[in-house]
Structure formats: C-alpha cells, structure tokens
Design an enzyme around this catalytic site. Sequence first.
Site, mmCIF file in Angstrom:
data_model
loop_
_atom_site.group_PDB
_atom_site.id
_atom_site.type_symbol
_atom_site.label_atom_id
_atom_site.label_comp_id
_atom_site.label_asym_id
_atom_site.label_seq_id
_atom_site.Cartn_x
_atom_site.Cartn_y
_atom_site.Cartn_z
ATOM 1 N N GLY A 53 0.985 -5.574 0.685
ATOM 2 C CA GLY A 53 -0.448 -5.315 -0.100
ATOM 3 C C GLY A 53 -0.263 -5.943 -1.757
ATOM 4 N N ALA A 79 0.576 -0.968 0.006
ATOM 5 C CA ALA A 79 0.013 0.378 -0.083
ATOM 6 C C ALA A 79 1.436 1.369 0.031
ATOM 7 C CB ALA A 79 -0.913 0.544 1.043
ATOM 8 N N GLU A 117 -0.176 -8.949 -1.352
ATOM 9 C CA GLU A 117 -1.960 -9.704 -1.055
ATOM 10 C C GLU A 117 -2.468 -10.069 -2.209
ATOM 11 O OE1 GLU A 117 -1.942 -6.556 1.935
ATOM 12 O OE2 GLU A 117 -2.864 -8.194 3.483
ATOM 13 N N GLU A 144 4.327 -5.770 7.350
ATOM 14 C CA GLU A 144 3.691 -4.194 8.131
ATOM 15 C C GLU A 144 3.285 -4.182 8.787
ATOM 16 O OE1 GLU A 144 2.489 -7.059 5.292
ATOM 17 O OE2 GLU A 144 0.811 -5.743 4.518
#
Length: 707
Positions: free
Chosen positions: A102, A63, A105, A125
């Site tokens: 992300g 992200a 993911e 994270e």
Amino acid sequence: MSDPVRLEHCHGIAVITVDHPPVNALSQPVRAGLLEAVQTAARDQAVSGIVLACAGRTFIAGADITEFGRPHAEPSLARVLDALEHAGKPVVAALHGTALGGGLELAMCCSHRVAAPGTRVGLPEVKLGLLPGAGGTQRLPRLLGLDAALEAILTGRMLKVEDEAAGVVDAVLEGELTEAAVAWLQGQLAEGLTPRRVRELGVPGAEALPSGHFDAVRAQVVREAPGQVAPLQIVACLEAAATLPFEQGMNVERERFAECMRSPQSRALQHLFFAEREAAKVPDLPRETPTRVIRRVAVIGAGTMGGGIAMCFANAGREVTLIDTSESAVRRGLDVIEGNYRRSVSRGRLDEATAMARLARITPADQLAAVSEADLVIEAVYEDLVLKQRIFAELGERARPDAILATNTSTLDVDAIAAASGAPERVIGLHFFSPANVMRLLEIVRGRETADEVLATCLRLAREIGKVGVVSGVCYGFIGNRMLEGYGREAGLMLLEGAAAERIDGVITDFGLPMGPLAMGDLAGIDVGARVRAERRGAGMLPADPRYGAVHDRLADLGRLGQKTGRGVYRYAEGSRRAQPDPEVTALIASLAEDLGVGQREIDDKEILERCLFPLVNEGLRILEEGIALRASDIDVVWVYGYGFPAWRGGPLHWIEEAVGLPYLLERLRLYATLLGNEYGYWTPAPLLERLVAEGGRLADYRPGSR
Ligand code: 3H9
C-alpha cells in the site's frame, strides 16, 4: 502518542510527514491524518505543491496487517489515494528505505516520485496470500511495463530505484530527503510542472500480445506455485491491466483482492508473517540484554555442513576460519565452497567480484588452535557425542574466554556437550539446515546454563545472516527432527504394509511439501538414518518394534544407500536425481513383510496423509507442552523454513487447528490406535491435545506452563 501525520509549510510547498513507527504502516490514524492533511493542503491557495515523506527508517511499508480480518475503519485507503490523485496540484512522494505494498500504491497515486539512493520498492502482497489491492496491479505495469510488473508482483521482490525500478521514480536525490524533495519540486514548478496521473498512461508491452499469452502465463504459475490462490488472481489482474480500461481493471482488482482476503491461504501466510517476527522474542529474556559483536567466526569441520555454515557467514561479511584435521580435508571443503560460488556466478545469481570477495573471507586451518581469535566458534563435525565433547573440552582452553561456543548437532544433548567445555554458560546449539547457506531456518538450542547474553547475541546474529532463528529447549532432535521421527516411521511402516513408495511421496508432494519422506531419505543417505537408529537402539531409545525402520535398515545392509549409490528406496539413472520405482525393492519389502508377519493391503491417500502428518503434529504438541518450543507458531516457523512445509498452509500446527480441527485429530489418533494397534504408543494422543479438546482451548493461544 504523537500525531502520526504532520502538515508543515515551506516556501509555498506543503510538507506532509507520516511518523508512525516502526514502519509507517497505513493504520487507521495514519489514513485519517493523511486524508485531512492532503485535503487541507489541496484547498490552501498558498500551496503550489505537496511533498509527502516519512520519518524514521522507512517510507510506508504497506497496509497495517494487524488490521486485516477486523471490522473496516474509515477512512478507507482508497479514499486517501483518491484525494492524492485529485489534489489538483503536483504531489511528490519522497521515498526512502522501502516503499512496499500500500505504501508504493500510495506513491503511485502521487503525481511524481523521488527517492533517496538505495531505496527499494515492491508489492510483496503475494507473500501474504494477497494481491496489491489499492491499484498496484493497474499502476505498476503502466510505470514498469507489463512483463516487469507481472514478475515483480508475482514474486513480491523488492526492486532498487537505481535499476529495475527506475521507471517508478522521477529522480534519485542526494542529501536530506525532504529538503531535497522540496527543492526538486520548487525547481520543477518553476519550469511549469503540472500534476500527472499514472492511470492515464498506457501499459508498455501490452500492445501486441500473442493470443493465449495469459493462458501460457497461468500454466507456468500453476507449475511454479501449485495449489496457491493469489498468484493466479494476480495474473487475472495483470491481464485486465493489459486489456481493459483503467477503471474496469480496478474493478477486477477489487473483486480479486476481496477473494484473496477471504482465503484460508492468506490467513495462513499472515500468521507466518507474525510468527516469524514473534520467534525472535523470548519471554524470559529481557529486551535490554546486552549482545556481543561477532566479527570473526571459526567453523570446525569442513564437510558439507561446515562448508555451508562458513559460506553463510562469509556472505554476511564475517571473517571465517574453516578448520579440519588435515590440510587435504580443509582443501577439499574449500574446493566445494569455491565450486558453489562459481556455480552461482555462472547462473547469474552473483557477480564474479562479490563471489571471490566472499571466498577470500574464508581462511583454511588444520589446527584447532586457529579458533583463538574467533568471537564465535561453531563445531560442525559428525554426530558423535564423545568426539564433540573432546572438541569442546579443547575449546574451553583454546577459545577466547569471551567467545561463544556453538554446536551444530542435530540430535545430541547440548547440555552434555556444554559440560565438557568447562564453561557451559558460553555454549549454545546452532542447528543449521542443509544446505546451510540456503535454508533459512536456524534452531537456536538454549542449554540449561546458556547465558542470556549468549542467547540474545545468537538471536540477533540469526537475523544478521538472513536466517529465521527459533529457540528450542534441549531434547532429542530438538523441535524439527523430533517431529520428523513419527513422520518417517509411518512412511516406512506403510511401505511394509504394501503402499508404493511413489504413492506415499506423491501424497506428500500433492499436499505441498517439496519432497516426500522416502525421496528425502534417499537424498539424505539411508546409511545416515540407519546409523542413528542403531545408536538409539543400543541406547534403549527406540521401541522394541521389529518393524521400526526395518525396510531402511535392510536397504542399508544391501548397500542401497540412496541417491549417492544410485539405489535406495528408488532407482536413479546414472548422474540423475530422478527417482524411479524399483520392482526389486517392492519384492524385497514383500518378503520382509512376510518375515515380520505384516499383512500387505491397499492403503488409500487419506490414510497415507494422516499417518504421515498426524504423528508429526502430535509430537509437536508434546514439544509445546514440555516447553521445548515457546509457542505453537515457533513450530510452524521451524517446519516452513527448515522442512519446506507449505507456507500457504501456515505450518503444521496452524494447519491442524485451522484446516483440520483438534477434535478430528484426536478422533483419528484414537481410531488408528484401534486399527493399527498401539503397543508402542505411536498413537497415544499428546496430553495437551486431550486437554485442549476437552476445554475447547486454542493451540494458538497456548503457552507452555499455562493452563
Ligand atoms: C498491503 O499493503 C495491502 C494493500 O495492497 C491493499 C490494502 C487495501 N503492518 O520486519 P520487521 C511490524 S499488505 C503491520 O521486523 P525490518 C512487524 O510485525 C502489506 N505491522 O522490520 C514488526 O513488529 P514487532 C504489504 C508491520 O526492518 C515491526 O513492524 N507490505 C508491517 O526487518 C518491524 O518489522 C508488506 O507485506 C505491516 N505492514 O523490515 C511489508 N510491516 O517489532 C511487510 C512490519 O512488533 N513488512 N510490521 O515484531 C516487511 O516486509 C518488513 O517489515 C520491512 C521492514 C521490510 C518493512
């Protein structure tokens, strides 16, 4: 700006390319572009499969952290992932570089994954005080198994697709990746490949867990990461992955992610992420400043520090000449280095061949003339200005004219050392922290005449050897050790005033530092501090306060030099590093206090914490105002990477601004000045503090020289 997402077609395969430098983070335009491209390709009857790849140096690194804390902008990552998972045809993520957070993911929502050799994947994270919030805690255990996924998510480690992360990818492909991925997909389609969803897999290792398994994991996490929020939340998510249906697990992850996102710890860790990268930027150093290539390094001084520095460079593939005044001294240094490497091998941290190759890069020498080939010379002899000046005078003659000359002094005047070389523009301070091959901080001390090229080279070099470089101006103790002074001073004074050593240290370790100031003094050697105090007192650099360092000076006189003599502020059993309170020291302090007319009393934990940390922060503010540090966040980086200040508190200045408040700091400094007296200026607030409080200014925005 060019489109961050492209959609192209190649013989019935849709190729979606994310091109969003520097690391293809999932910023809003990337999410929007991806959503549109995936939906278009999914609808297109002529497309039988999709390849999703990235341009540039890496697959998606996660992200976009700069968007955290800002209002949410559509489309959400969840929508993009949903579109990928429900594309209705095979989607192959083609990974290269690092697929992180992300990014991984997203790849796990694709039906298949292929990767270039050497690709690493991870869910880092936790290092930002978060947990993977886009299905990572539910999908990774389905691909890697419960235990491996838990370990990977708790540590945030990157895993290679060739070994630990083999379960994440379907194939490792040689050659140009996108082409290879298209060919792979075409081949698989010819064999009848259909879409597959990770969510439909079981969780290997979750079948027969003993009762209380996750309680035991939680207990271990509390032991290993005391005070931290995210790791426990991660365990809760993995427990959900192991025990609940996929959708319910996702609900748990969503709730826990939101809690982490709101936590001050996450803000602190995000602050550090950017602080670390910001530190490499020096406002008045042009970006295009040329840098030199450093292949050969000479280290002068084969003691603990010199040896650690030599290892650092050997580990980073540089040729090292380790120099001391006699063959036996260098031999001793090399033996210690060899012992360190052997220990790493026996603990499984390093394989034998790598360790021996590193050792072989270090060549011993007993003459200063051996510096003649080096691109960089680092002096690491003991703290004696005259000795260092003598060495630099010789270096000025013996080193190559274009070699960089660095001193590892931790306190002395770099300009005075530089002047002795006759070429001060080539001289810089490179202050490593002990053990130098382990600690990540490198204070880069920019002398008055240090050339831009020399500074730029050292900043780049810091990165290349795995250090975080922080630039400091010249002053006594630079950034870190100068701030340490008030911290150590107050710990000593509180001992004198009747606080028990273990209580002082306990308050500091409860706060999150790995060691209290008194245990640290015992480890570093009480004689070391005593010698520095004696010199500084001689030079008129210490307050005329008879209490200053009095306890430690007395201990040094008694030969209680710390861990190395088995006795210091604490007692140590033979061969043990476990500090034990020593009643003898308590009695000695009581009598010293009486001699000095210091009354003893009960000191509570709040006072202990404030008296240790507030002078440290106050000095940090002075350092900032004087321009010794370039920005408040540099000071945070120094303390987190050099002194073990808890990262999840963001460093001392972030902590004071966000968790304590500048007005409170000012009020307490004034209070302590009244309660304890301020004859020596210990409690005088930094002018910058007074100003920021009066003007409502923010420390984080302050730059030296600005108003
Ligand atoms: C996440 O994904 C949450 C999800 O689970 C759930 C969401 C719902 N964002 O490190 P470098 C910038 S959390 C924005 O020097 P390298 C960085 O600031 C995220 N910016 O390069 C720097 O900018 P500048 C999980 C980012 O080659 C520039 O890129 N992912 C981001 O040494 C170069 O960075 C992570 O935590 C980002 N995500 O290392 C991965 N990442 O040039 C974080 C980097 O202005 N990133 N920047 O100073 C890294 O670990 C390293 O950057 C990486 C490259 C290994 C990728």
